[in-house]
Scaffold this motif. Structure first.
Motif, PDB file in Angstrom:
ATOM      1  N   TRP A  22       0.838  -1.206   0.000  1.00 22.60           N
ATOM      2  CA  TRP A  22       0.000   0.000   0.000  1.00 22.60           C
ATOM      3  C   TRP A  22       0.872   1.254   0.000  1.00 22.60           C
ATOM      4  O   TRP A  22       0.653   2.183  -0.778  1.00 22.60           O
ATOM      5  CB  TRP A  22      -0.923  -0.020   1.219  1.00 22.60           C
ATOM      6  CG  TRP A  22      -1.849   1.158   1.293  1.00 22.60           C
ATOM      7  CD1 TRP A  22      -3.066   1.289   0.691  1.00 22.60           C
ATOM      8  CD2 TRP A  22      -1.620   2.384   2.005  1.00 22.60           C
ATOM      9  NE1 TRP A  22      -3.601   2.526   0.994  1.00 22.60           N
ATOM     10  CE2 TRP A  22      -2.739   3.215   1.785  1.00 22.60           C
ATOM     11  CE3 TRP A  22      -0.563   2.847   2.801  1.00 22.60           C
ATOM     12  CZ2 TRP A  22      -2.838   4.491   2.344  1.00 22.60           C
ATOM     13  CZ3 TRP A  22      -0.656   4.113   3.344  1.00 22.60           C
ATOM     14  CH2 TRP A  22      -1.792   4.915   3.111  1.00 22.60           C
ATOM     15  N   LEU A  23       1.882   1.242   0.870  1.00 21.67           N
ATOM     16  CA  LEU A  23       2.746   2.417   0.966  1.00 21.67           C
ATOM     17  C   LEU A  23       3.626   2.568  -0.278  1.00 21.67           C
ATOM     18  O   LEU A  23       3.866   3.694  -0.730  1.00 21.67           O
ATOM     19  CB  LEU A  23       3.596   2.339   2.244  1.00 21.67           C
ATOM     20  CG  LEU A  23       4.288   3.623   2.687  1.00 21.67           C
ATOM     21  CD1 LEU A  23       3.322   4.794   2.798  1.00 21.67           C
ATOM     22  CD2 LEU A  23       5.011   3.396   4.011  1.00 21.67           C
ATOM     23  N   CYS A  24       4.063   1.439  -0.842  1.00 18.54           N
ATOM     24  CA  CYS A  24       4.809   1.508  -2.113  1.00 18.54           C
ATOM     25  C   CYS A  24       3.952   2.167  -3.187  1.00 18.54           C
ATOM     26  O   CYS A  24       4.437   3.013  -3.947  1.00 18.54           O
ATOM     27  CB  CYS A  24       5.222   0.110  -2.569  1.00 18.54           C
ATOM     28  SG  CYS A  24       6.656  -0.557  -1.702  1.00 18.54           S
ATOM     29  N   ALA A  25       2.682   1.781  -3.256  1.00 16.06           N
ATOM     30  CA  ALA A  25       1.781   2.370  -4.251  1.00 16.06           C
ATOM     31  C   ALA A  25       1.626   3.862  -4.013  1.00 16.06           C
ATOM     32  O   ALA A  25       1.640   4.665  -4.958  1.00 16.06           O
ATOM     33  CB  ALA A  25       0.427   1.657  -4.216  1.00 16.06           C
ATOM     34  N   GLN A  26       1.493   4.265  -2.746  1.00 14.10           N
ATOM     35  CA  GLN A  26       1.376   5.683  -2.404  1.00 14.10           C
ATOM     36  C   GLN A  26       2.585   6.471  -2.898  1.00 14.10           C
ATOM     37  O   GLN A  26       2.470   7.617  -3.301  1.00 14.10           O
ATOM     38  CB  GLN A  26       1.276   5.862  -0.885  1.00 14.10           C
ATOM     39  CG  GLN A  26       0.001   5.337  -0.256  1.00 14.10           C
ATOM     40  CD  GLN A  26      -1.191   6.202  -0.573  1.00 14.10           C
ATOM     41  OE1 GLN A  26      -1.142   7.410  -0.366  1.00 14.10           O
ATOM     42  NE2 GLN A  26      -2.237   5.598  -1.081  1.00 14.10           N
ATOM     43  N   ARG A  27       3.761   5.852  -2.817  1.00 15.97           N
ATOM     44  CA  ARG A  27       5.008   6.533  -3.168  1.00 15.97           C
ATOM     45  C   ARG A  27       5.428   6.276  -4.610  1.00 15.97           C
ATOM     46  O   ARG A  27       6.503   6.729  -5.026  1.00 15.97           O
ATOM     47  CB  ARG A  27       6.129   6.104  -2.209  1.00 15.97           C
ATOM     48  CG  ARG A  27       5.863   6.521  -0.771  1.00 15.97           C
ATOM     49  CD  ARG A  27       7.060   6.197   0.118  1.00 15.97           C
ATOM     50  NE  ARG A  27       6.800   6.508   1.525  1.00 15.97           N
ATOM     51  CZ  ARG A  27       7.693   6.343   2.501  1.00 15.97           C
ATOM     52  NH1 ARG A  27       8.895   5.908   2.225  1.00 15.97           N
ATOM     53  NH2 ARG A  27       7.372   6.640   3.746  1.00 15.97           N
ATOM     54  N   GLY A  28       4.618   5.489  -5.354  1.00 18.28           N
ATOM     55  CA  GLY A  28       4.953   5.200  -6.751  1.00 18.28           C
ATOM     56  C   GLY A  28       6.172   4.309  -6.897  1.00 18.28           C
ATOM     57  O   GLY A  28       6.934   4.448  -7.853  1.00 18.28           O
ATOM     58  N   LEU A  29       6.375   3.391  -5.946  1.00 26.28           N
ATOM     59  CA  LEU A  29       7.553   2.521  -5.967  1.00 26.28           C
ATOM     60  C   LEU A  29       7.176   1.096  -6.343  1.00 26.28           C
ATOM     61  O   LEU A  29       6.099   0.615  -5.982  1.00 26.28           O
ATOM     62  CB  LEU A  29       8.199   2.496  -4.574  1.00 26.28           C
ATOM     63  CG  LEU A  29       8.745   3.825  -4.056  1.00 26.28           C
ATOM     64  CD1 LEU A  29       9.135   3.685  -2.586  1.00 26.28           C
ATOM     65  CD2 LEU A  29       9.922   4.283  -4.893  1.00 26.28           C
ATOM     66  N   ASP A  30       8.091   0.432  -7.037  1.00 29.13           N
ATOM     67  CA  ASP A  30       7.937  -0.996  -7.290  1.00 29.13           C
ATOM     68  C   ASP A  30       8.314  -1.743  -6.008  1.00 29.13           C
ATOM     69  O   ASP A  30       9.427  -1.561  -5.489  1.00 29.13           O
ATOM     70  CB  ASP A  30       8.862  -1.428  -8.429  1.00 29.13           C
ATOM     71  CG  ASP A  30       8.855  -2.949  -8.589  1.00 29.13           C
ATOM     72  OD1 ASP A  30       7.831  -3.470  -9.050  1.00 29.13           O
ATOM     73  OD2 ASP A  30       9.851  -3.589  -8.203  1.00 29.13           O
ATOM     74  N   PRO A  31       7.412  -2.576  -5.471  1.00 28.50           N
ATOM     75  CA  PRO A  31       7.672  -3.213  -4.174  1.00 28.50           C
ATOM     76  C   PRO A  31       8.926  -4.073  -4.143  1.00 28.50           C
ATOM     77  O   PRO A  31       9.664  -4.056  -3.151  1.00 28.50           O
ATOM     78  CB  PRO A  31       6.420  -4.070  -3.941  1.00 28.50           C
ATOM     79  CG  PRO A  31       5.355  -3.451  -4.781  1.00 28.50           C
ATOM     80  CD  PRO A  31       6.063  -2.871  -5.971  1.00 28.50           C
TER      81      PRO A  31
END
Ligand SMILES: [Fe+2]
Length: 117
Positions: free
Chosen positions: A67-76
């Motif tokens: 969820w937080l990766c998505a918020q920050r636009g990061l690939d998990p």
């Protein structure tokens, strides 16, 4: 690791529940079996409780890390590798408790990656 990741929730989620506590999922059955073999049945039963509890702890990481990766636009996957490198996380080694890791919410791609090193 709690101190190293105290300024960044993403690093905390990646490296405490999803790395160190997940390592506990792998280690608990081995310790439980050793206790069983030496006749420490209450100790072995405690390890069962710890393993069950730990699945919930790891699941919290697996709930919020993507969820937080998505918020920050990061690939998990890439973000995890970078955080592990930056904070000198221990390198994971098998044997892995795939069943417990699956129960804690690791996806099949991550589980396959573990087993291929
Ligand atoms: Fe835990």
């Amino acid at each position: 690791m709690a101190e190293k990741t105290s300024q960044d929730l993403l690093a905390r989620l990646a490296l405490v529940p999803r790395t160190l506590e997940a390592r506990g999922l792998d280690a608990a059955p081995l310790i439980r079996d050793k206790l069983w073999r030496v006749g420490d049945l209450p100790g072995a039963a405690l390890l069962e409780v710890i393993l069950r509890d730990e699945i919930g702890h790891v699941a919290i990481g697996n709930r919020w890390y993507p969820w937080l990766c998505a918020q920050r636009g990061l690939d998990p996957v890439a973000a995890h590798a970078e955080l592990a490198r930056r904070h000198c996380a221990p390198r994971l080694r098998g044997p892995f408790n795939i069943e417990a890791r699956r129960a804690a919410g690791f996806d099949e791609q991550e589980l396959a990656a573990l087993q291929t090193g």
